[in-house]
Design a protein around this motif. Sequence first.
Motif, PDB file in Angstrom:
ATOM      1  N   TYR A  32       3.017  10.236   0.626  1.00  0.00           N
ATOM      2  CA  TYR A  32       4.034   9.268   1.033  1.00  0.00           C
ATOM      3  C   TYR A  32       5.022   9.154  -0.109  1.00  0.00           C
ATOM      4  N   TYR A  36      13.743   4.325  -4.483  1.00  0.00           N
ATOM      5  CA  TYR A  36      14.131   2.974  -4.854  1.00  0.00           C
ATOM      6  C   TYR A  36      15.449   3.036  -5.606  1.00  0.00           C
ATOM      7  N   PRO A  44      13.652  -2.897  -8.997  1.00  0.00           N
ATOM      8  CA  PRO A  44      13.921  -1.834  -8.017  1.00  0.00           C
ATOM      9  C   PRO A  44      13.886  -2.400  -6.602  1.00  0.00           C
ATOM     10  N   PHE A  46      13.679  -1.208  -2.474  1.00  0.00           N
ATOM     11  CA  PHE A  46      13.310  -0.100  -1.591  1.00  0.00           C
ATOM     12  C   PHE A  46      14.530   0.391  -0.830  1.00  0.00           C
ATOM     13  N   THR A  93       2.964   8.278  -3.579  1.00  0.00           N
ATOM     14  CA  THR A  93       1.626   7.720  -3.588  1.00  0.00           C
ATOM     15  C   THR A  93       0.744   8.539  -2.646  1.00  0.00           C
ATOM     16  N   ASP A  94      -0.562   8.445  -2.869  1.00  0.00           N
ATOM     17  CA  ASP A  94      -1.461   9.136  -1.939  1.00  0.00           C
ATOM     18  C   ASP A  94      -2.037   8.115  -0.970  1.00  0.00           C
ATOM     19  N   THR A  95      -2.983   8.531  -0.163  1.00  0.00           N
ATOM     20  CA  THR A  95      -3.610   7.611   0.780  1.00  0.00           C
ATOM     21  C   THR A  95      -4.504   6.649   0.004  1.00  0.00           C
ATOM     22  N   GLY A  96      -4.953   5.639   0.701  1.00  0.00           N
ATOM     23  CA  GLY A  96      -5.761   4.639   0.021  1.00  0.00           C
ATOM     24  C   GLY A  96      -4.876   3.552  -0.536  1.00  0.00           C
ATOM     25  N   PHE A  97      -5.325   2.896  -1.556  1.00  0.00           N
ATOM     26  CA  PHE A  97      -4.537   1.811  -2.133  1.00  0.00           C
ATOM     27  C   PHE A  97      -3.249   2.375  -2.709  1.00  0.00           C
ATOM     28  N   GLN A  98      -2.161   1.687  -2.373  1.00  0.00           N
ATOM     29  CA  GLN A  98      -0.853   2.165  -2.773  1.00  0.00           C
ATOM     30  C   GLN A  98      -0.675   2.026  -4.282  1.00  0.00           C
ATOM     31  N   LYS A  99      -0.398   3.137  -4.920  1.00  0.00           N
ATOM     32  CA  LYS A  99      -0.215   3.172  -6.363  1.00  0.00           C
ATOM     33  C   LYS A  99       0.984   4.067  -6.616  1.00  0.00           C
ATOM     34  N   LEU A 100       2.180   3.468  -6.631  1.00  0.00           N
ATOM     35  CA  LEU A 100       3.390   4.266  -6.754  1.00  0.00           C
ATOM     36  C   LEU A 100       3.467   4.931  -8.124  1.00  0.00           C
ATOM     37  N   PHE A 102       6.227   6.815 -10.300  1.00  0.00           N
ATOM     38  CA  PHE A 102       7.684   6.904 -10.319  1.00  0.00           C
ATOM     39  C   PHE A 102       8.175   8.057 -11.182  1.00  0.00           C
TER      40      PHE A 102
END
Lengths: 112, 114
Positions: A32, A36, A44, A46, A93-100, A102
């Motif tokens: 995903y 920003y 930032p 979106f 970010t990958d799947t699971g908990f969103q951890k952007l 940058f």
Amino acid sequence: DQQVKQNSPSLSVQEGRISILNCDYTNSMFDYFLWYKKYPAEGPTFLISISSIKDKNEDGRFTVFLNKSAKHLSLHIVPSQPGDSAVYFCAATDTGFQKLVFGTGTRLLVSP
Amino acid sequence: DTAVSQTPKYLVTQMGNDKSIKCEQNLGHDTMYWYKQDSKKFLKIMFSYNNKELIINETVPNRFSPKSPDKAHLNLHINSLELGDSAVYFCASSQNAGAGNTIYFGEGSWLTVV
């Protein structure tokens, strides 16, 4: 190890022309991607996002393109306006908990 | 009406001091975050809380202690401040913790350690 890279620190474009901001990533688990926009002394905000199952997403003047095989995405702004002048961050970010994660940002300057 | 607000916006303090940055969101979101932007402009996640529970802790020194008294608040306490802690700290929130939920950022807190 920088997993998201924006190799152009700055970009200057004339009003009315197209702005193209580029971003590369190395982590194949990312699925995903987001852009920003940041003005000085603000947080930032979106702009637009794209899921890995798509290769294009459009929202008004903003279009994001994703090339998964090249691990590359780009943001197109057309037509560019002076109010678009800001720093643009690519994030992933990958799947699971969103951890952007940058990139370091590209400063866009749109001149009248 | 600011969605994600953090205070103070600017903070100058001496090495060794302890300081806190407060954050509140009025969006009704379940998930809150702290991100740090260092002098090289890298913006990196530090912590994430979902419904007051810590879900992400990105190998941040334990001098940094987040506290979430309720879903709308996530405060950041920093002990024994060091020069390298000088940065901009951004609080953020999202509806929930899953990918695809838009993250809304506060305006940032500029911390300078002298």
